[in-house]
Design an enzyme around this catalytic site. Structure first.
Site, short mmCIF file in Angstrom:
data_model
loop_
_atom_site.label_atom_id
_atom_site.label_comp_id
_atom_site.label_asym_id
_atom_site.label_seq_id
_atom_site.Cartn_x
_atom_site.Cartn_y
_atom_site.Cartn_z
N GLU A 66 0.81 -1.23 0.00
CA GLU A 66 0.00 0.00 0.00
C GLU A 66 0.83 1.27 0.00
OE1 GLU A 66 -0.42 -2.55 2.06
OE2 GLU A 66 -2.32 -3.41 1.42
N PHE A 91 -5.64 -1.11 5.97
CA PHE A 91 -4.34 -1.24 5.30
C PHE A 91 -3.94 0.06 4.60
CE2 PHE A 91 -6.07 -5.73 4.94
CZ PHE A 91 -5.53 -6.11 6.16
N ARG A 174 -18.53 -2.66 3.94
CA ARG A 174 -18.51 -4.07 3.53
C ARG A 174 -19.91 -4.69 3.47
NH1 ARG A 174 -18.84 -8.74 6.34
NH2 ARG A 174 -18.08 -10.59 5.28
#
Lengths: 325, 300
Positions: A66, A91, A174
């Site tokens: 990342e 992340f 999500r």
């Protein structure tokens, strides 16, 4: 939806916000010829697998790395591309400093879109649930921070983000999201919306907490409490004008977010009204703790961010009215 | 800036024209003097790693980069990123030498109100291309630039100058893997391998060797050169530009503090250095400055 329209009704489950984002981005590709989407091997999770399938030539795989991805987005923007960095919120936070230096400090037109924020992540557990990202990215000078509430708003926010010239951090989600808004819904960066009017208290929410706050308003209604609900999809720059108006008109507030109570929406709201319109504010969110495994609704109940907790916070705020005078 | 080398199909050191070498050596000397003077005036800064990369910068700006002070926005230009941002006095100096900024202005280092910050900032000085100062990031930004230029079919190159200590940042190896995977043959990394970092030698702090093998293993074409040998730097940059399908790295062996005998090879001159006037004058004298030049650089 205009500011004083009828209360939005909680509808059936729609797409998850990540799905809505991935589809919107895919559909918008033709309008933004410089658009490229950056992925760190989580395309299926962030919703950009739709984009990869439709526009493979504009999809760049960075692998599970990342820091390089976020700084490279700065480089892509520097040569005229419109990079959208995608990944899991937790992340992407490891590339915080790359977002700070190589994107925001350079004032690059690069976007960071983070899926899997908050308890909404569910069973992956505490390590995967980003509860600090709004606070962190909000602290970067010039960084716009957005957290849309439903699939329709996500679609509109995706377009607004691409049209906006400057760095943006946007949260998706999500889990399957409630449909709150119809096809006439409007989204503008920096503008909050009264999605249900009321006089006794203002519930200010973002992301998945907008649906829970609408539910809380219905619970309060059975007690004869008339709660206003504000969808504050842009956390930075916050709509201070609307918040001051709400503070003046309802005399107390509750903030609700799927995030640590430190540094997120609640802090932004308090900062906006503290000087000119001080009023009792109760903060619903994670009480400086990490999450754990469980289903999103179970976790929300366990950590105290479901509708009954928002309603209870509203009663506390109302009880404190006048205490600051 | 001088197109003779780029147009040449010769790649051997012998093919480089002597007058070009002379010009670049003169530019490198200017960079070193200017670096000492600006750090002396700032009362802080990083002389060691600026002096070690002076010859590399002089070669890049003198003969390799397709960049022009009159067209800093040209979308077809090459991009140079000083990933070791703390060496910026040398970047400011070479930019001043080639007319990207005023020479006297560029002496105004690390001062409130001056665009010549302690680490380069693209919003103050557009020709620095990206803001650096956090090791590892500039390399990734250069990678993104190389990618973006390929996507737009722009036939230009991206260069990143990295420090050796910088290679301890994990991001560097993320970028190294990524550039090879995406076959970014328009990306060229140059490592200023002076063997010293902030506190001590690389060897003592965190071993880098076998460095060339590491880059080869990551899929890069590797050149090891003497980073103070101008013909060798020029010819290798030129050669690297001819490599297809793979990014190139020049591991340039250098001497930290090069050109100032009392600084050479000592980590004490890495950073946060406050030079006395005598130290600055000695350094400038060692760099061949006359007394009146020393006075002009330090006292005006």
């Amino acid at each position: 939806m205009s500011d004083n329209s009828a209360p939005a009704l909680i509808g059936t489950s729609g797409d998850s916000l990540r799905e809505a984002f991935g589809k919107a981005l895919t559909n918008l590709a033709g309008e933004f010829p410089k658009l490229v989407v950056l992925d760190a091997d989580v395309a299926g999770g962030t919703g950009v697998h739709h984009f990869r399938k439709a526009h493979p030539e504009k999809f760049i795989q960075f692998g599970i790395a990342e820091q390089n991805m976020v700084a490279a987005a700065g480089g892509l923007a520097a040569v005229g591309m419109l990079p959208v960095v995608t990944g899991f919120a937790v992340f992407l936070s490891r590339a915080f400093e790359q977002a700070r230096l190589s994107i925001a400090y350079c004032k690059r037109n690069a976007k960071i879109v983070a899926s899997h924020p908050g308890l909404d992540v569910g069973p992956d557990g505490g390590s995967a649930q980003a509860l600090e990202d709004i606070a962190a990215f909000r602290a970067i000078p010039g960084m716009t921070v957005i957290s849309p509430a439903d699939p329709k708003e996500m679609e509109l926010a995706t377009r607004a983000m691409l049209e906006f010239d400057g760095p943006v951090y946007m949260r998706t989600g999500r889990s399957a999201a409630k449909r709150l808004f119809g096809d006439d819904h409007r989204f503008e960066i920096g503008k909050g919306q009264i999605v249900r009017d009321g006089r006794d208290v203002t519930l200010v929410a973002c992301g998945v907490e907008v649906a829970r706050s609408l539910e809380a308003a219905e619970l309060l209604e059975t007690d004869g409490i008339d709660a206003r609900v504000v969808n504050m999809a842009t956390i930075k720059p916050i709509d201070a004008k609307l918040l001051k108006q709400c503070a003046a008109e309802t005399g107390c507030m509750v903030t609700a977010e799927d995030h640590n109570v430190y540094g997120g929406l609640g802090s932004a709201v308090a900062e906006a009204v503290a000087q000119s319109h001080p009023c009792p504010i109760e903060f619903v969110g994670l009480n400086d703790t990490f999450g754990t495994s469980g289903e999103p609704d179970e976790l929300a109940a366990h950590f105290g961010i479901t509708a009954p907790f928002v309603a209870e916070a509203a009663r506390r705020a109302i009880a404190r009215k006048g205490s600051l005078q | 800036m001088i197109s003779a080398v780029k147009l040449s199909t010769q790649t051997s050191a012998a093919a480089i024209q002597p007058d070009l070498e002379v010009q670049i050596a003169e530019a490198a000397r200017f960079v070193r003097r200017h670096t000492i003077a600006s750090i002396y005036r700032a009362t802080s800064g990083h002389p060691g790693g600026a002096l070690s990369c002076a010859d590399i910068l002089a070669c890049l700006f003198g003969a390799e980069l397709n960049v022009w002070p009159t067209a800093t926005n040209d979308r077809l230009r090459d991009r140079f990123v000083l990933s070791k941002g703390h060496a910026c006095p040398a970047l400011y100096a070479i930019a001043a030498y080639h007319g990207f900024c005023d020479k006297a202005d560029a002496l105004n280092l690390r001062k409130l109100g001056s665009p010549f910050q302690g680490h380069p900032h693209v919003r103050d000085l557009p020709w620095v291309e990206t803001s650096t100062g956090s090791l590892g990031q500039g390399f990734s930004v250069a990678l993104g630039m190389a990618m973006g230029m390929k996507l737009q079919k722009i036939n230009a190159r991206a260069y990143a100058l990295l420090g050796d200590g910088e290679l301890q940042e994990g991001e560097v190896w993320e970028a190294a893997m990524c550039a090879a995977h995406h076959r970014l043959d328009n990306l060229c990394a140059i490592i200023d391998y002076n063997k010293l970092q902030s506190d001590a030698t690389n060897e003592a702090i965190m071993r880098l060797e076998p460095l060339a093998d590491k880059w080869r293993a990551f899929g890069w074409t590797v050149f090891e050169i003497d980073g103070h040998n101008i013909p060798e730097i020029l010819s290798t940059l030129h050669l690297a530009a001819s490599i297809h399908e793979r990014p190139s790295v020049l591991i340039a062996h250098t001497v930290k503090g090069k050109g100032v005998p009392y600084m050479e090879g000592s980590p004490a001159w890495h950073g946060s250095v406050k030079l006395t006037r005598d130290q600055a004058a000695d350094a400038l004298a060692a760099l061949g400055a006359e007394q009146h030049e020393i006075k002009e650089l330090l006292d005006v």
